[in-house]
Structures are given as structure tokens and as C-alpha cells.
Design a protein around this motif. Sequence first.
Motif, PDB file in Angstrom:
ATOM      1  N   ASN A 222      -0.015   3.699   0.531  1.00 20.56           N
ATOM      2  CA  ASN A 222       0.993   4.736   0.758  1.00 20.56           C
ATOM      3  C   ASN A 222       1.884   4.940  -0.454  1.00 20.56           C
ATOM      4  O   ASN A 222       2.271   6.055  -0.770  1.00 20.56           O
ATOM      5  CB  ASN A 222       1.870   4.368   1.965  1.00 20.56           C
ATOM      6  N   GLU A 223       2.201   3.832  -1.125  1.00 21.47           N
ATOM      7  CA  GLU A 223       3.129   3.938  -2.252  1.00 21.47           C
ATOM      8  C   GLU A 223       2.452   4.393  -3.526  1.00 21.47           C
ATOM      9  O   GLU A 223       2.949   5.266  -4.224  1.00 21.47           O
ATOM     10  CB  GLU A 223       3.836   2.587  -2.471  1.00 21.47           C
ATOM     11  N   SER A 224       1.282   3.819  -3.847  1.00 19.77           N
ATOM     12  CA  SER A 224       0.718   4.157  -5.160  1.00 19.77           C
ATOM     13  C   SER A 224      -0.590   4.947  -5.116  1.00 19.77           C
ATOM     14  O   SER A 224      -1.105   5.312  -6.168  1.00 19.77           O
ATOM     15  CB  SER A 224       0.587   2.901  -6.023  1.00 19.77           C
TER      16      SER A 224
ATOM     17  N   TYR B 235      -1.054  -5.021   6.434  1.00 24.66           N
ATOM     18  CA  TYR B 235       0.100  -4.128   6.224  1.00 24.66           C
ATOM     19  C   TYR B 235       0.415  -3.969   4.738  1.00 24.66           C
ATOM     20  O   TYR B 235       0.821  -2.914   4.284  1.00 24.66           O
ATOM     21  CB  TYR B 235       1.321  -4.643   6.995  1.00 24.66           C
ATOM     22  N   PHE B 236       0.194  -5.030   3.985  1.00 21.95           N
ATOM     23  CA  PHE B 236       0.398  -4.943   2.538  1.00 21.95           C
ATOM     24  C   PHE B 236      -0.503  -3.856   1.946  1.00 21.95           C
ATOM     25  O   PHE B 236      -0.061  -3.022   1.149  1.00 21.95           O
ATOM     26  CB  PHE B 236       0.106  -6.309   1.901  1.00 21.95           C
ATOM     27  N   GLU B 237      -1.782  -3.818   2.382  1.00 23.80           N
ATOM     28  CA  GLU B 237      -2.723  -2.823   1.845  1.00 23.80           C
ATOM     29  C   GLU B 237      -2.350  -1.411   2.289  1.00 23.80           C
ATOM     30  O   GLU B 237      -2.476  -0.458   1.515  1.00 23.80           O
ATOM     31  CB  GLU B 237      -4.161  -3.159   2.250  1.00 23.80           C
ATOM     32  N   ILE B 238      -1.903  -1.265   3.540  1.00 25.99           N
ATOM     33  CA  ILE B 238      -1.506   0.060   4.017  1.00 25.99           C
ATOM     34  C   ILE B 238      -0.321   0.563   3.187  1.00 25.99           C
ATOM     35  O   ILE B 238      -0.305   1.697   2.710  1.00 25.99           O
ATOM     36  CB  ILE B 238      -1.133   0.016   5.517  1.00 25.99           C
TER      37      ILE B 238
ATOM     38  N   PHE C  14      -2.880  10.546   3.234  1.00 28.18           N
ATOM     39  CA  PHE C  14      -2.642   9.146   3.535  1.00 28.18           C
ATOM     40  C   PHE C  14      -1.236   8.947   4.092  1.00 28.18           C
ATOM     41  O   PHE C  14      -1.043   8.304   5.132  1.00 28.18           O
ATOM     42  CB  PHE C  14      -2.849   8.290   2.280  1.00 28.18           C
ATOM     43  N   ASN C  15      -0.273   9.542   3.427  1.00 29.00           N
ATOM     44  CA  ASN C  15       1.119   9.415   3.890  1.00 29.00           C
ATOM     45  C   ASN C  15       1.310  10.009   5.281  1.00 29.00           C
ATOM     46  O   ASN C  15       2.058   9.487   6.105  1.00 29.00           O
ATOM     47  CB  ASN C  15       2.094  10.083   2.920  1.00 29.00           C
TER      48      ASN C  15
END
Lengths: 428, 412
Positions: free
Chosen positions: A345-347, A338-341, A411-412
Motif C-alpha cells: 500500500n505504501e510503496s 499485514y507487513f506485506e499488505i 491496491f489502495n
Amino acid sequence: MTTDRSIAPPINPVPRVKLSVPEPLFLSNGIPVYIVEAGALDLCRIELLFKAGNTAQEKKLTASFASSLSDSGTPRLNAEQIAESIDAYGAFLENEFFFDYASVNLYSLTRHVENASRILGEVIRDASFPENEFEVHSAFSRQRFLVAMKKVQHICSRKFSDLLFGNNHPYSTALEESDFDAITSHDVRRFYHRFYRPDNLMIFVSGQPGSNILSILEKEFGKIAWPSNDEKPVFPKTLIPVSESGKFHIKVDDALQSAIKIGKRCYGRKDPRFPLLALANTALGGYFGSRLMANIREDKGYTYGIGSGIMSLEYDAFWSISTEVGADVTADALKEIYFEIRKMNESGLSQDELATVKNYMLGSFLGSLDSPFQIGDKVRTIAFYGLDKNYYEYFTDKVSSADALEVGRVFNDVFSEENLVELVVGLR
Amino acid sequence: MIKFSESTLDNGLKVIHHRDESVPLVCVNVLYDVGARDEDEDKTGFAHLFEHLMFGGSINIPNYDEPLQKVGGENNAFTTNDLTNYYLTVPYPNVETGFWLESDRMLSLAFSEKSLEVQRNVVIEEFKQRYLNQPYGDVWLLMRPLAYKHHPYKWDTIGKEISHIENARMEDVKDFFNRFYNPSNATLVIAGSIGFEQCMDLARKWFEPISPGVKFKRVLTPEPAQTEKRSLKVTRPVPVSALYKVWHMPCRMDPDYHAWDLLSDIFGRGNSSRLQVNLVQKKKIFSEINMSVSGDLDPGLLVFSGKLLPGISPEAGEEALEEELEKFRKNGAGEQELGKVINKAESSLIFSEISLQNRAFNLALASLMGNTSMINEEAEKYRKVKKEQLTDIMLNKVVDSNASVVYYNADL
């Protein structure tokens, strides 16, 4: 002069190859034939593709049984005699079964194509599904199923498809042992008569089939009489999935590893954004250098492998991450996934990473044209799914011109944490 | 017919070039003459663990995969009991990157502590995923020490036990590298869209400066001839009982090898094979069977495996199998039957030439076996096999005093 080994050789653009997609030729009864002439070796593959996959069946296992047993006997030849005569020419018969279709593939040296095709023709036109072969196959596939259901990864993948599509959907692969009791040879015969017929058949030939291949095929599948049948193949216009989302867990107490799948339904090849989606997926989990591999295998050592992929099918598509991790680190591994997802998504992707992923994908596309059969597979994808002739050119163009912003947007849209399905089989 | 040219660099590295321009790719294949058979008995699984460490950065290149992916390349590797093979494919304009990466890790590794720690864990997870958390996954961990008492084939490439991998230390890694990873113990194959001149120029530029090292001399105690049948009964939580039976056979280079291979085809290959027809289709003893040869570089095994139908014990399965073997010992193979498996073996050889990477590896393997031209002589060897040879093997070698059996009982 000594070479400075710390400096990498220059990076040159990956060459582009145009996949040439042949126009179909037609047998006298309308069967389309795609001939991909390629390769230096005197051998070829003839693929008879029937639209007779899971999407055609009303009862579980019918389509896969029909596929496995399609070469198991005719009124004249039993299974052993069929195998014997194919073997005598050093040829191979293979049944391939997929969600959307079933195909019977003949691999043969060019010099034996005519003889081997004669057997193939008889076997497919006159398949009789002998009772004994049905029983043997039934026992075999039931045992295979029971053994497979001892594997966390296997339980996970069947249940996951069920969560995405719902039990009655043909893309759900969930099975019960009782399904093996319910299936009869009558079901299989009926299915075969309805779907293994010339108006539901496409033929793909790849390799060096020789100059008279079309007349061989015309003789075996075109002008010859097929068994008559009034029950026409019918397919649904659309299939409405009954999807679940959320976190699910099947506990397996003595598991040394937990199998994990996380994903959701998404758009497929016919959506113009698909190449960008494929690119985003590759960056996240689609190659050895992907973020998931780099973190969960290469940095933490939680797993032997982790990957993600997209399955684009006729009626639907889905994206999923899959792995098997040490049972004791299941929770940590989930946290990192989840950290990678979230991070993606954020950067989004850096320019450097984007360039790497693009070149990797273009190189890997070249690698996927390594043999005539692989080229044949691509032609089949285009023809069966009704894609544009230039689909693979569009795909590679779109990949090589993608900018980080549009990949980020895709991606988003798709990989957000909303509506994700998570399934853990093992301990968590 | 696979065309190739062979050269040797000044430092002893063998270079084999094979041209094929059908796809704009080059395959760089490096085979090292080291496998699990070269491990110490108390440090098993090391050759395979080492293969993982070869991707943990080399002396001048901190990361192996990244630069390769940047130029559109892909790679992988595998370890067997006999050898370790690394291969990459790269678009031809970027072939030099392949030479650069492979030569640097032959020169020296970075020997990173972090990489060792992580790959130990990765391999332990591989051990669990493929051998322990898998129905029937442990069968080779049981069979090998039964069939082999002295030869290092008695352990699997993954290792005897997880603790051997846990205990791997950096000094072991360095020692292993120095012993096995040098030009005189390797074969380089360059195949695909590249000419001979360019291939040799690049090989000389990147590989020739590496110091030759010492050619490793393998001294292994041969497995003594077996004199009586060995067996092991186990009960496992699997849904279906299974039978595994193996017989010692000659090595891959032995003149009888191809006869053994055809024997395994007669019994177990495809739907017209004897065991499939008689034990699966007709007598309904097994739900599936398989018979194959291990193809090892030291004397290997002929392997039968089969899953039994409900209510039939592995012992009863063995009896049915023996009946089939006995029929062969008495009556031999049919003329047509032999012709059939020869045709099939021959066409399999041709089909296996489709993939460039396969061709590259097969060239490296043939060279390791002592004669690269052998790659084009296989079909002829199959054609020369005689019926009498098969009967002779069946009467003298495929017998119980030369066999080991694992009775794998289901208990759910």
C-alpha cells in the motif's frame, strides 16, 4: 566456445493468442449451444449448464443434492444401470457444482458421442431421484462434511464466507449437521423440476465432437418433450450481504497448524479495473514468486504455502489470502502478512516487479489454453456471466499495458486494512 | 499415438523430443532416477527435501523462480518413492531460459545454508499439513511399515518422522546431489512448439558440457513373500471409522500389471463397480469406497480403502469386502464386465493425453521403465487381459496371507 552461464538468455515478448469465442447456435426450443472445436484428439466434452447453483435454492443443500443426484436414476434406469451404460462406451459423467450454476458433463470419445448422449438425454430429462439413492448420498455427504470439519482449513473457509456474506446469503457455505436432517428428497425433486428445464439451460461443447453434434443435441434436448412444469425459475435481482469486519478466532486446542484467512468483498470481472486488481493480487499472493510466498514461506519457513485470490461471482466478488501455518508461529505469520499488505500500500510495485508479474500472467494465460476443455471453460465464463466476447483480450491488453501508478491506486482502494475480515482457526 | 524422437548426448543424458504446436508453449521436463526408495533408513524424507532445495539457487543463478517468471514461465516438481520429476512450461520464444535454468541446476547447486534451513521448516509444515493435522492423514505412515518389512517402500516420501528432516545437514545435501543429480541419471523431455533441430541444438549447448557423473546402481533387498495376514488396530479422533486393506502385487513393468489394474477397476472404479453397487448402494456398509493399484516401479500394492457407516465396525466392513472378493474367486468376471473396464481404461489413456505436461512426463516415465515406445502400447496391453488371468490373481494373490489391514476406529 564456452557459454557464460551467469548471463540469462534474452527475454522475448510473450506471444498473444486470441481466444475465438463462437456465436451460439440455438436448438428449436431456444437452448443456446456453444461449440468450441479444438484439439487434435478425437474426444469431446458436452456440458449441460443449468442455472441451478446455490443462488437458486431456498433451503441449504438443495441445489448441491440435486446436482449430485441428477444422474442417479430415471423411471427406466437405476443408478447402477446408468453408470453401467455410460461405462460401456468408455465415457464419463461428472457433476460440477458451483455458487451460480450446476452442470452435468459428459466426456466421450467422438465415436461414442451419439450413444452416450442418448443416455445423458434420458438421465437429465427424466431424473427421478430414487429414495434409496437419496439416502445413500445423504449419508455419504453428511460423513464427508463431518470429516472435513476436522480440518482447520475447511472450518476456516466455511466460516469466512459466512463472515463476508451472512448466513442466509447463498455465497455463505456455512453448514450445520442439522441441515442434513432437514433436507428431504421432496425438496430435491421440487428444485429439479423448477430449475433443470430447457429455458434454464446452456450447452457447451468442446473438443472434436464430430460434424453431426448439433443434430444429436437437437434430438436429445431440442425437439424432444421435457417434463412440463408451471413453476418458473426465479432469481433475485440483487443480493444484499450482511458483512462483518474485524478479527475472529475459532480455537482448536490440539491443532498443529492454524488456518488463516484475511480478505473482504471487492469488485468482479464486470468492473473495468478488474484486470488491474488481478495483477495487484498476483503480485501480492497469486504466484510462487509473490511477496507473501517470498516472505512467509521462502524466507521464514512458517508454511508449506500461502496464496491470495479473487472469486468473481454473479452477484458479488471477494478477495482473500489463505494459508496454514505452524500453530506456534501463528502470531508471527499474521504480523508478516499485514507487513506485506502495508508495504504494498505504501510503496507499490517497482518497474522490475511489474514486468515480471505481467509476463508471468501472460504466460500463465497461454498455459490456461492448453486443452480444448480449458478453452471451453473460458467460453463458458464469457457466455454464462454475460461478458464481452473480447473479454480475455481486454484482460490481457490491460495487464500488459498497466502502469505501476494505476495498480497502486487499485491496491489502495481494495487491499487497504479498512474493513478487512481476519479469521484464525487453531491457535493464535 | 504420441510421436517422439529419442537421442543421447555425449555425456549420457537421454533427450526425448515431442512436437505439438497447438499452443505456443514448450514444456521442459527433467526426470531424475531417484526417489524415497534410495534413502538411508535413518535419513528418510531426504529425496523430497532435496526436491525443495533444487529451487534454492544453482551455481550460476542465485534464484531459480525469478528469471523463469520474468519470461512468462511456470514450474513445479514432485517426488515419489521411485523418482523425482521437475517440469516447467515457457512461451516458445523464451524456451532457452528453460534450458539455461534446468542445465545449471543439473551442473551444480548453490548449496545455500539459508535455503536448507528454510526448506527444512517448509517441509516440516508440509508434514504437519498433509499427514498429521489431517483426519486419516497418518494412514500411510501406519500402513507402509506393516506391508513392507525390508523394502524401502516401508517409509513414505515425506519420511518416517519429522526428526529425520530436522537433522538434515549440508554434507548430506552435497552427497545426495553428487550421487543422483547428473546427466547419466536423468531424462530430459522437450515437448511442445519447438522443432527437433532447435531442441537438440539447445540441449547440446546447455546440457552436453555437464560432466556425465556415475550412473547410480540401485541394489535393493526385495520384499520377501508374505506368508500370513498382518493387521493393526488404531483409534483416532476422527468422526467416522475406516478400513484399509492392501495386497502385494507386481511392479509396473510386470506382464500381469494391467490385469491387476483392471481388477481394481472392476471392484472400485465408478458407480457401476462391484463394491460401489453392493457395499455402498445395496448393503449400506460403507459410505464411500476406493480400490486402486499403486503402480510402483518395484513390486507395489493393490489398495482398498473405505469409510464405514455409523455403527459398523472396520472388522464387519472387512467381512463384507471379503464376501465380494470370494464371489469373484468362485465365479470370475463377466465377459461384459471385463469389456467395460477395458473400454474405460482405453478411453482414460486417450483423455490423459490431452495435457502437454502429462505427455511429457509419461514419455520420461516410459523411458525410465526401459522402453519409451511403451507409451503407445498400453491400450493393447489392456485389451489382451483375459478373464482367467483375473481369476488366477484373485485365487492366488488377493488372499489374506498376502494382505495387511489397518482398522481405523473413530473415537471423538
